[in-house]
Design a protein around this motif. Structure first.
Motif, PDB file in Angstrom:
ATOM      1  N   CYS A 112     -16.939  38.580 -14.781  1.00 20.22           N
ATOM      2  CA  CYS A 112     -16.713  37.961 -13.477  1.00 20.22           C
ATOM      3  C   CYS A 112     -16.480  39.069 -12.455  1.00 20.22           C
ATOM      4  O   CYS A 112     -15.505  39.820 -12.572  1.00 20.22           O
ATOM      5  CB  CYS A 112     -15.487  37.053 -13.519  1.00 20.22           C
ATOM      6  N   ARG A 113     -17.344  39.171 -11.482  1.00 19.73           N
ATOM      7  CA  ARG A 113     -17.234  40.236 -10.487  1.00 19.73           C
ATOM      8  C   ARG A 113     -17.191  39.637  -9.081  1.00 19.73           C
ATOM      9  O   ARG A 113     -17.880  38.670  -8.784  1.00 19.73           O
ATOM     10  CB  ARG A 113     -18.421  41.196 -10.581  1.00 19.73           C
ATOM     11  N   ALA A 114     -16.384  40.244  -8.221  1.00 18.47           N
ATOM     12  CA  ALA A 114     -16.298  39.841  -6.820  1.00 18.47           C
ATOM     13  C   ALA A 114     -15.633  40.957  -6.042  1.00 18.47           C
ATOM     14  O   ALA A 114     -15.056  41.890  -6.621  1.00 18.47           O
ATOM     15  CB  ALA A 114     -15.504  38.542  -6.680  1.00 18.47           C
ATOM     16  N   ALA A 115     -15.695  40.850  -4.733  1.00 22.77           N
ATOM     17  CA  ALA A 115     -15.090  41.865  -3.882  1.00 22.77           C
ATOM     18  C   ALA A 115     -13.594  41.663  -3.702  1.00 22.77           C
ATOM     19  O   ALA A 115     -12.892  42.571  -3.260  1.00 22.77           O
ATOM     20  CB  ALA A 115     -15.779  41.875  -2.517  1.00 22.77           C
ATOM     21  N   THR A 116     -13.091  40.461  -4.032  1.00 20.24           N
ATOM     22  CA  THR A 116     -11.671  40.132  -3.838  1.00 20.24           C
ATOM     23  C   THR A 116     -11.115  39.468  -5.086  1.00 20.24           C
ATOM     24  O   THR A 116     -11.863  38.853  -5.861  1.00 20.24           O
ATOM     25  CB  THR A 116     -11.481  39.171  -2.656  1.00 20.24           C
ATOM     26  N   PRO A 117      -9.787  39.529  -5.295  1.00 22.70           N
ATOM     27  CA  PRO A 117      -9.193  38.801  -6.410  1.00 22.70           C
ATOM     28  C   PRO A 117      -9.493  37.300  -6.349  1.00 22.70           C
ATOM     29  O   PRO A 117      -9.689  36.663  -7.391  1.00 22.70           O
ATOM     30  CB  PRO A 117      -7.695  39.089  -6.252  1.00 22.70           C
ATOM     31  N   GLU A 118      -9.543  36.743  -5.150  1.00 30.22           N
ATOM     32  CA  GLU A 118      -9.842  35.315  -5.018  1.00 30.22           C
ATOM     33  C   GLU A 118     -11.243  35.003  -5.523  1.00 30.22           C
ATOM     34  O   GLU A 118     -11.468  34.010  -6.230  1.00 30.22           O
ATOM     35  CB  GLU A 118      -9.694  34.894  -3.557  1.00 30.22           C
ATOM     36  N   GLY A 119     -12.203  35.853  -5.173  1.00 29.61           N
ATOM     37  CA  GLY A 119     -13.555  35.649  -5.673  1.00 29.61           C
ATOM     38  C   GLY A 119     -13.632  35.784  -7.181  1.00 29.61           C
ATOM     39  O   GLY A 119     -14.326  35.015  -7.852  1.00 29.61           O
ATOM     40  N   VAL A 120     -12.921  36.764  -7.751  1.00 28.49           N
ATOM     41  CA  VAL A 120     -12.883  36.920  -9.202  1.00 28.49           C
ATOM     42  C   VAL A 120     -12.315  35.661  -9.857  1.00 28.49           C
ATOM     43  O   VAL A 120     -12.823  35.187 -10.891  1.00 28.49           O
ATOM     44  CB  VAL A 120     -12.057  38.159  -9.595  1.00 28.49           C
ATOM     45  N   PHE A 121     -11.277  35.108  -9.242  1.00 27.02           N
ATOM     46  CA  PHE A 121     -10.667  33.889  -9.808  1.00 27.02           C
ATOM     47  C   PHE A 121     -11.657  32.729  -9.778  1.00 27.02           C
ATOM     48  O   PHE A 121     -11.744  31.954 -10.732  1.00 27.02           O
ATOM     49  CB  PHE A 121      -9.400  33.544  -9.042  1.00 27.02           C
ATOM     50  N   ARG A 122     -12.395  32.579  -8.687  1.00 31.70           N
ATOM     51  CA  ARG A 122     -13.390  31.496  -8.625  1.00 31.70           C
ATOM     52  C   ARG A 122     -14.434  31.682  -9.738  1.00 31.70           C
ATOM     53  O   ARG A 122     -14.869  30.713 -10.369  1.00 31.70           O
ATOM     54  CB  ARG A 122     -14.075  31.468  -7.268  1.00 31.70           C
ATOM     55  N   ALA A 123     -14.848  32.920  -9.963  1.00 27.50           N
ATOM     56  CA  ALA A 123     -15.797  33.170 -11.054  1.00 27.50           C
ATOM     57  C   ALA A 123     -15.186  32.798 -12.395  1.00 27.50           C
ATOM     58  O   ALA A 123     -15.854  32.210 -13.260  1.00 27.50           O
ATOM     59  CB  ALA A 123     -16.212  34.643 -11.042  1.00 27.50           C
ATOM     60  N   ALA A 124     -13.918  33.125 -12.583  1.00 26.71           N
ATOM     61  CA  ALA A 124     -13.257  32.852 -13.859  1.00 26.71           C
ATOM     62  C   ALA A 124     -13.132  31.359 -14.128  1.00 26.71           C
ATOM     63  O   ALA A 124     -13.193  30.919 -15.278  1.00 26.71           O
ATOM     64  CB  ALA A 124     -11.885  33.516 -13.889  1.00 26.71           C
ATOM     65  N   THR A 125     -12.965  30.553 -13.071  1.00 24.67           N
ATOM     66  CA  THR A 125     -12.906  29.100 -13.295  1.00 24.67           C
ATOM     67  C   THR A 125     -14.276  28.564 -13.691  1.00 24.67           C
ATOM     68  O   THR A 125     -14.376  27.613 -14.477  1.00 24.67           O
ATOM     69  CB  THR A 125     -12.363  28.364 -12.060  1.00 24.67           C
ATOM     70  N   THR A 126     -15.341  29.180 -13.171  1.00 23.82           N
ATOM     71  CA  THR A 126     -16.674  28.820 -13.648  1.00 23.82           C
ATOM     72  C   THR A 126     -16.818  29.171 -15.122  1.00 23.82           C
ATOM     73  O   THR A 126     -17.339  28.382 -15.922  1.00 23.82           O
ATOM     74  CB  THR A 126     -17.757  29.543 -12.825  1.00 23.82           C
ATOM     75  N   ALA A 127     -16.328  30.347 -15.502  1.00 25.78           N
ATOM     76  CA  ALA A 127     -16.381  30.746 -16.908  1.00 25.78           C
ATOM     77  C   ALA A 127     -15.615  29.769 -17.785  1.00 25.78           C
ATOM     78  O   ALA A 127     -16.068  29.409 -18.883  1.00 25.78           O
ATOM     79  CB  ALA A 127     -15.816  32.154 -17.065  1.00 25.78           C
ATOM     80  N   ALA A 128     -14.449  29.331 -17.313  1.00 25.83           N
ATOM     81  CA  ALA A 128     -13.648  28.373 -18.084  1.00 25.83           C
ATOM     82  C   ALA A 128     -14.424  27.083 -18.314  1.00 25.83           C
ATOM     83  O   ALA A 128     -14.375  26.490 -19.405  1.00 25.83           O
ATOM     84  CB  ALA A 128     -12.338  28.086 -17.352  1.00 25.83           C
ATOM     85  N   GLN A 129     -15.168  26.647 -17.307  1.00 23.92           N
ATOM     86  CA  GLN A 129     -15.972  25.442 -17.475  1.00 23.92           C
ATOM     87  C   GLN A 129     -17.120  25.675 -18.453  1.00 23.92           C
ATOM     88  O   GLN A 129     -17.434  24.812 -19.284  1.00 23.92           O
ATOM     89  CB  GLN A 129     -16.529  24.991 -16.127  1.00 23.92           C
ATOM     90  N   LEU A 130     -17.761  26.829 -18.371  1.00 23.11           N
ATOM     91  CA  LEU A 130     -18.855  27.119 -19.307  1.00 23.11           C
ATOM     92  C   LEU A 130     -18.359  27.095 -20.746  1.00 23.11           C
ATOM     93  O   LEU A 130     -19.044  26.600 -21.653  1.00 23.11           O
ATOM     94  CB  LEU A 130     -19.473  28.481 -18.993  1.00 23.11           C
ATOM     95  N   LEU A 131     -17.146  27.615 -20.964  1.00 20.59           N
ATOM     96  CA  LEU A 131     -16.603  27.659 -22.316  1.00 20.59           C
ATOM     97  C   LEU A 131     -16.252  26.275 -22.838  1.00 20.59           C
ATOM     98  O   LEU A 131     -16.252  26.042 -24.044  1.00 20.59           O
ATOM     99  CB  LEU A 131     -15.360  28.550 -22.340  1.00 20.59           C
ATOM    100  N   THR A 132     -15.938  25.361 -21.931  1.00 25.24           N
ATOM    101  CA  THR A 132     -15.464  24.036 -22.341  1.00 25.24           C
ATOM    102  C   THR A 132     -16.557  22.980 -22.267  1.00 25.24           C
ATOM    103  O   THR A 132     -16.679  22.138 -23.157  1.00 25.24           O
ATOM    104  CB  THR A 132     -14.280  23.611 -21.451  1.00 25.24           C
ATOM    105  N   ALA A 133     -17.331  23.016 -21.175  1.00 23.79           N
ATOM    106  CA  ALA A 133     -18.252  21.913 -20.908  1.00 23.79           C
ATOM    107  C   ALA A 133     -19.673  22.170 -21.401  1.00 23.79           C
ATOM    108  O   ALA A 133     -20.502  21.265 -21.347  1.00 23.79           O
ATOM    109  CB  ALA A 133     -18.278  21.631 -19.403  1.00 23.79           C
ATOM    110  N   THR A 134     -19.966  23.378 -21.856  1.00 27.02           N
ATOM    111  CA  THR A 134     -21.308  23.662 -22.365  1.00 27.02           C
ATOM    112  C   THR A 134     -21.401  23.280 -23.845  1.00 27.02           C
ATOM    113  O   THR A 134     -20.534  23.646 -24.634  1.00 27.02           O
ATOM    114  CB  THR A 134     -21.648  25.158 -22.203  1.00 27.02           C
ATOM    115  N   ALA A 135     -22.412  22.521 -24.169  1.00 31.10           N
ATOM    116  CA  ALA A 135     -22.602  22.125 -25.568  1.00 31.10           C
ATOM    117  C   ALA A 135     -23.252  23.285 -26.325  1.00 31.10           C
ATOM    118  O   ALA A 135     -24.366  23.687 -26.029  1.00 31.10           O
ATOM    119  CB  ALA A 135     -23.486  20.880 -25.639  1.00 31.10           C
TER     120      ALA A 135
END
Length: 538
Positions: A112-135
């Motif tokens: 997860c890469r971004a220019a700000t900690p907030e952007g990194v966090f948004r990327a990480a929530t996408t990652a959390a969904q991929l880990l949970t919601a992807t079959a």
């Protein structure tokens, strides 16, 4: 398919056929010490889903088969899909935060890469969904994303449907997972006053000391704000005045009513709005707002300003101007419901748009009324409907007043973003029929998930330059507990989050497929949801 919600703006396949297994152990690693707080929160969000497969901080298991790393890194993100998010920063920044991010899935894990900690966090929530919601395994891919609207919120109503601090923290986690960044707390109404103010203790004094406490202490409130800030969510408290004031009147009996329109006094069973021209009333309200502002770490305080039934236009306008001035005098920025526009609007004002007469969807004939069983069950008559239309007629011009005054509109249209709307019985599965039948505001026409998902912010004809952001609401008249709340929120909140982030309505055919994958995420978090038959749940 990629099951992330909101749907990322750009997705490219990194290597056709490559897949990352998700069943092994995972480690969250911050590549920059400035991201250590973000890593702690990301771990906390992942724990309900990964359990023992989430390695403790400092553990190393990279050599084990199936082990992967969730890397968090500060790095220049590629050009964002939107140059600058539309609207007002809920954190009070002169320019909305840079939330653009880039996410890459490789054989090593997810970066997860971004220019700000907030952007990194948004990327990480996408990652959390991929880990949970992807079959099954996650295909190798790269995602690039950024929000359209800067303000993306949810109102909950503990004044009517009390929520414990722990329950509010669970709501905050849900907001964070779907990239929503404002929790609007409707803390006061006729039914209750939920924030203890040390300078005005009478508001939460309880007669029966054996009853459970149903308000937030200053420690509760500070803790909620801190918890939210760690997840890049801003808490906005609402003190709803000059109407909706029965709880305040109970604590301060004897405050005079606002001047009533001719012929209205005594005709309807409403709580008289406050008269801010009265010195004692103004002194009381000034003490309340000064204390609320003192306890609030965010930049905004909501002053209400809706449905002041029983106040003259002049009395209402004076009240709104006084309330705004009191909040500004304490160093905060006021916002209010759209009716506040009738007291004048400046470029610094935000009005929350929620209603116009067409949106109320009221019948004009006996034949139309006969086809509305929800209105008939509530005792609705054509005469009452006409009275409502007359009362709300000025609402048809509120948007124009805001635009002409140079203010901003926070989009919360009752037609689509009021999530206390019942669902149609035909889309409710049998095992949830009893609960669904008692949930939602009884006189709203029932609407399903698809209706919410297809809301288009542009449909109101309001240019982006006048929009502060998007906020769903869930008023608590029918909420009897946390499961009731989340059953009304889900899955519709995820659809609102998609529109608030992308700036446009979802494409229903593929959106419903992605929604279906999120049932697992909600179950693992212990969140009740409506398993609408509009969606093919796995």
């Amino acid at each position: 398919m990629n099951a992330a919600i909101p749907r990322p703006a750009r997705q490219t396949t990194a290597r056709p056929g490559g897949e990352l297994p998700v069943t092994g152990t995972w480690r969250v690693r911050a590549a920059d010490r400035r991201l250590a707080p973000v890593a702690r929160v990301v771990r906390a969000l992942l724990e309900p889903h990964l359990g023992d497969r989430l390695l403790p901080p400092g553990a190393h298991d990279e050599g084990a088969a199936g082990s992967a790393v969730l890397d968090l890194a500060l790095d220049g993100a590629p050009p964002a899909p939107y140059d600058v998010p539309v609207g007002v920063s809920p954190r009070g920044l002169a320019r909305p935060a840079d939330e653009a991010y880039r996410l890459a899935v490789t054989g090593h894990g997810i970066t997860c890469r971004a220019a700000t900690p907030e952007g990194v966090f948004r990327a990480a929530t996408t990652a959390a969904q991929l880990l949970t919601a992807t079959a099954g395994p996650i295909p190798y891919q790269e995602l690039t994303d950024a929000p359209h609207y800067a303000w993306r919120g949810l109102l909950v109503d503990p004044a009517r449907g009390y929520l414990t601090p722990d329950e509010l923290r669970r709501v905050i986690d849900l907001l964070a997972l779907y990239k929503l960044n404002v929790l609007h707390l409707h803390l006061t109404d006729n039914e209750g006053w939920r924030l203890h103010l040390p300078a005005v203790p009478r508001l939460t004094a309880e007669g029966d000391h054996g009853a459970p406490r149903r308000f937030y202490t200053t420690e509760d409130y500070r803790g909620l704000q801190e918890y939210a800030a760690q997840r890049f969510v801003t808490v906005v408290p609402e003190i709803d005045l000059p109407g909706h004031c029965a709880a305040l009147r109970a604590a301060f009996p004897g405050l005079p009513p606002a001047p009533a329109p001719e012929g209205l006094a005594g005709r309807f069973p409403f709580v008289p709005p406050l008269d801010l021209a009265d010195p004692a009333t103004r002194e009381t309200v000034a003490a309340i707002l000064a204390e609320v502002c003192r306890l609030t770490t965010g930049p905004f305080v909501h002053i209400g300003g809706d449905e002041a039934v029983g106040a003259t236009a002049d009395s209402f306008a004076l009240a709104v101007r006084e309330l705004r001035a009191l909040v500004r005098a304490s160093g905060k920025r006021p916002l209010a419901w759209q009716e506040s526009s009738r007291a004048g609007i400046t470029a610094d004002d935000i009005a929350q748009f929620w209603v116009d007469v067409p949106m109320m969807d009221l019948p004009d004939t006996e034949e139309e009324l006969a086809r509305r069983p929800e209105l008939l069950a509530a005792g609705h008559t054509l005469e009452f409907g006409r009275a409502l239309k007359r009362f709300f007629a000025p609402a048809d011009h509120d948007v124009a007043r805001v635009v002409e005054g140079g203010g901003r509109l926070l989009l919360s249209p009752q037609s689509h973003l009021y999530l206390d709307r019942p669902c149609p019985a035909q889309v409710v599965p049998p095992h949830q029929a009893e609960r669904a039948a008692r949930l939602g505001f009884a006189t709203y026409r029932p609407r399903g998930v698809r209706h919410t998902a297809l809301w288009d912010p542009a449909s109101h004809g309001i240019g982006d330059e006048w929009v502060a952001g998007v906020e769903a609401t869930l008023f608590g008249e029918s909420v009897g507990g946390f499961d009731d709340l989340t059953t009304l929120l889900l899955p519709r909140l995820a659809s609102v989050a998609e529109t608030a982030w992308t700036g446009r309505a979802a494409e229903w055919g593929e959106h419903r497929v992605r929604l279906a994958r999120h049932g697992r995420l909600w179950r693992e978090r212990g969140l009740a949801y409506l398993a609408s038959t509009e969606i093919d749940w796995p």
